[in-house]
Design a protein around this motif. Sequence first.
Motif, short mmCIF file in Angstrom:
data_model
loop_
_atom_site.label_atom_id
_atom_site.label_comp_id
_atom_site.label_asym_id
_atom_site.label_seq_id
_atom_site.Cartn_x
_atom_site.Cartn_y
_atom_site.Cartn_z
N ILE A 1 -10.72 30.21 -11.11
CA ILE A 1 -11.89 29.34 -11.30
C ILE A 1 -11.61 28.38 -12.44
N GLY A 2 -10.99 28.90 -13.51
CA GLY A 2 -10.70 28.02 -14.63
C GLY A 2 -10.15 28.81 -15.80
N THR A 3 -9.81 28.09 -16.87
CA THR A 3 -9.30 28.82 -18.04
C THR A 3 -10.17 28.45 -19.24
N GLY A 4 -10.45 29.47 -20.06
CA GLY A 4 -11.28 29.23 -21.25
C GLY A 4 -10.51 29.67 -22.48
N PHE B 1 -10.51 32.35 -23.82
CA PHE B 1 -10.10 33.77 -23.73
C PHE B 1 -8.87 33.95 -22.86
N CYS C 1 -9.92 32.78 -15.73
CA CYS C 1 -11.02 33.37 -14.99
C CYS C 1 -10.72 33.28 -13.49
N LYS D 1 -11.69 34.35 -9.36
CA LYS D 1 -12.71 34.82 -8.42
C LYS D 1 -12.05 35.97 -7.66
N LYS E 1 -12.11 38.14 -16.02
CA LYS E 1 -11.50 37.38 -17.11
C LYS E 1 -10.42 38.27 -17.67
N VAL F 1 -25.49 36.80 -17.10
CA VAL F 1 -24.39 37.18 -16.20
C VAL F 1 -24.14 38.69 -16.34
N CYS G 1 -20.18 37.06 -9.98
CA CYS G 1 -19.73 35.68 -9.77
C CYS G 1 -20.96 34.82 -9.52
N CYS G 2 -21.11 33.76 -10.32
CA CYS G 2 -22.23 32.84 -10.12
C CYS G 2 -21.72 31.73 -9.20
N GLU G 3 -22.13 31.83 -7.94
CA GLU G 3 -21.53 30.94 -6.93
C GLU G 3 -22.02 29.50 -7.02
N ASP H 1 -21.21 26.21 -12.84
CA ASP H 1 -21.86 26.04 -14.15
C ASP H 1 -22.50 24.66 -14.24
N LEU I 1 -20.72 21.22 -14.07
CA LEU I 1 -20.35 20.64 -12.77
C LEU I 1 -21.45 19.68 -12.32
N PHE J 1 -24.71 29.25 -15.95
CA PHE J 1 -24.30 29.26 -14.54
C PHE J 1 -25.51 29.35 -13.62
N ASP K 1 -20.88 34.44 -20.86
CA ASP K 1 -19.89 34.41 -21.94
C ASP K 1 -20.41 34.72 -23.31
C1 F9N Z 1 -22.29 24.61 -5.31
N1 F9N Z 1 -21.02 23.94 -5.60
C2 F9N Z 1 -21.15 22.50 -5.85
C3 F9N Z 1 -20.43 24.57 -6.80
C4 F9N Z 1 -19.44 25.62 -6.33
C5 F9N Z 1 -18.86 26.32 -7.56
N2 F9N Z 1 -18.17 27.48 -7.13
S1 F9N Z 1 -16.82 27.87 -7.91
O1 F9N Z 1 -15.97 26.71 -7.97
O2 F9N Z 1 -16.29 29.05 -7.33
C6 F9N Z 1 -17.31 28.24 -9.53
C7 F9N Z 1 -17.20 27.26 -10.49
C8 F9N Z 1 -17.57 27.59 -11.82
C9 F9N Z 1 -18.07 28.86 -12.13
C10 F9N Z 1 -18.19 29.80 -11.08
N3 F9N Z 1 -18.68 31.07 -11.31
C11 F9N Z 1 -18.54 31.79 -12.45
N4 F9N Z 1 -17.77 31.26 -13.43
C12 F9N Z 1 -17.61 31.96 -14.57
O3 F9N Z 1 -16.86 31.46 -15.59
C13 F9N Z 1 -16.24 30.20 -15.32
C14 F9N Z 1 -15.15 30.01 -16.34
C15 F9N Z 1 -15.76 30.06 -17.73
C16 F9N Z 1 -14.69 29.80 -18.77
C17 F9N Z 1 -13.94 28.50 -18.50
C18 F9N Z 1 -13.38 28.47 -17.09
C19 F9N Z 1 -14.46 28.70 -16.06
C20 F9N Z 1 -18.25 33.20 -14.72
N5 F9N Z 1 -18.27 34.10 -15.74
C21 F9N Z 1 -19.04 35.12 -15.29
N6 F9N Z 1 -19.49 34.87 -14.05
C22 F9N Z 1 -19.00 33.68 -13.67
N7 F9N Z 1 -19.16 32.98 -12.53
C23 F9N Z 1 -17.80 29.48 -9.78
#
Ligand code: F9N
Length: 277
Positions: free
Chosen positions: A14-17, A19, A22, A24, A37, A68, A88-90, A93, A96, A146, A157
């Motif tokens: 999903i991405g890097t923070g 920590f 991250c 899925k 994470k 979360v 997972c928060c679909e 955040d 976006l 999210f 977080d």
């Molecule tokens: C509706 N669409 C337009 C949007 C689709 C969007 N789906 S997606 O692309 O998989 C997507 C995108 C971003 C978040 C999530 N869900 C999520 N993210 C977390 O952390 C993100 C992380 C935090 C640190 C830095 C790097 C990213 C969580 N931490 C605990 N639960 C979490 N859930 C899912």
Amino acid sequence: VGAKLEDYEVLGVIGTGTFGTCYKVKKKSSGHLYVWKAIKYGSMKEDKKQLLVSEVNLLSQLKHPNIVRYHDRIIHKESATLYIVMECCEGGDLSLIINKCKRTKCLVTEAFVWHVLYQTARALQACHWHHSATILHRDIKPANVFLDSSGNVKLGDFGLARVLESESGYAHTIVGTPYYMSPEVIKGSKYNRMSDIWSLGCLAYELCTSSPPFTGSNIKELARKILDGRYDRIPDYYSDDLNSFINLLLNTDQEKRPPVEDITHHPSLVSQLATNS
Ligand SMILES: CN(C)CCCNS(=O)(=O)c1cccc(Nc2nc(OCC3CCCCC3)c3[nH]cnc3n2)c1
């Protein structure tokens, strides 16, 4: 018996923070979606490891519809990696959504801003009045708020960022630009729950305008603007009600900001909920 890595199927990054990364993931037994994470603790000193353990324990105690949900932890000794499994928060955040609005010059609806204000305040209320310790979020920003698949707000977080930031050795160089830093923190006071309220005001403002209330090309200019406390009104599309509510949260005098329980009971919020429901 402890959870194992093979209990999950990794679906993607999903991405890097601060920590680490991250991912899925899907729990094979239930098919449910989570994120994990991955935190490398190999190079951590003993005290940092203790801090990490206590943060994860605190995280596991926070059970609230707008926070979360922590699900599990997996310690992989071979690679000295701790995996924290969370819901997972679909919906992704808020950054976006803000970036999409910035690109397409669109505005989020007033109802959505009230919705985020109310549910984030509820999450803060749960933290501020947590039975074992007052948990200050300390890092309310769009990338930490999210949405789940039904659009419910999930504050994410906790503490982790704080623990790991100090770990990454950049404890003093600020990793991201602290747009949401409050006047009192700039003046050297300890971060306190009213600083979370200030950040909530910055978040609502940024949702309405796609930009933080205070910006600057360097930390000094940013700090000067925050202390000065002046910013443009949110677009005319938004009501005076919402505008004055955000002004309440962005009061440079922390004594004049409403405590979180006043926010969740604020008449304009409650009336908005009635219209939104
Ligand atoms: C509706 N669409 C337009 C949007 C689709 C969007 N789906 S997606 O692309 O998989 C997507 C995108 C971003 C978040 C999530 N869900 C999520 N993210 C977390 O952390 C993100 C992380 C935090 C640190 C830095 C790097 C990213 C969580 N931490 C605990 N639960 C979490 N859930 C899912």
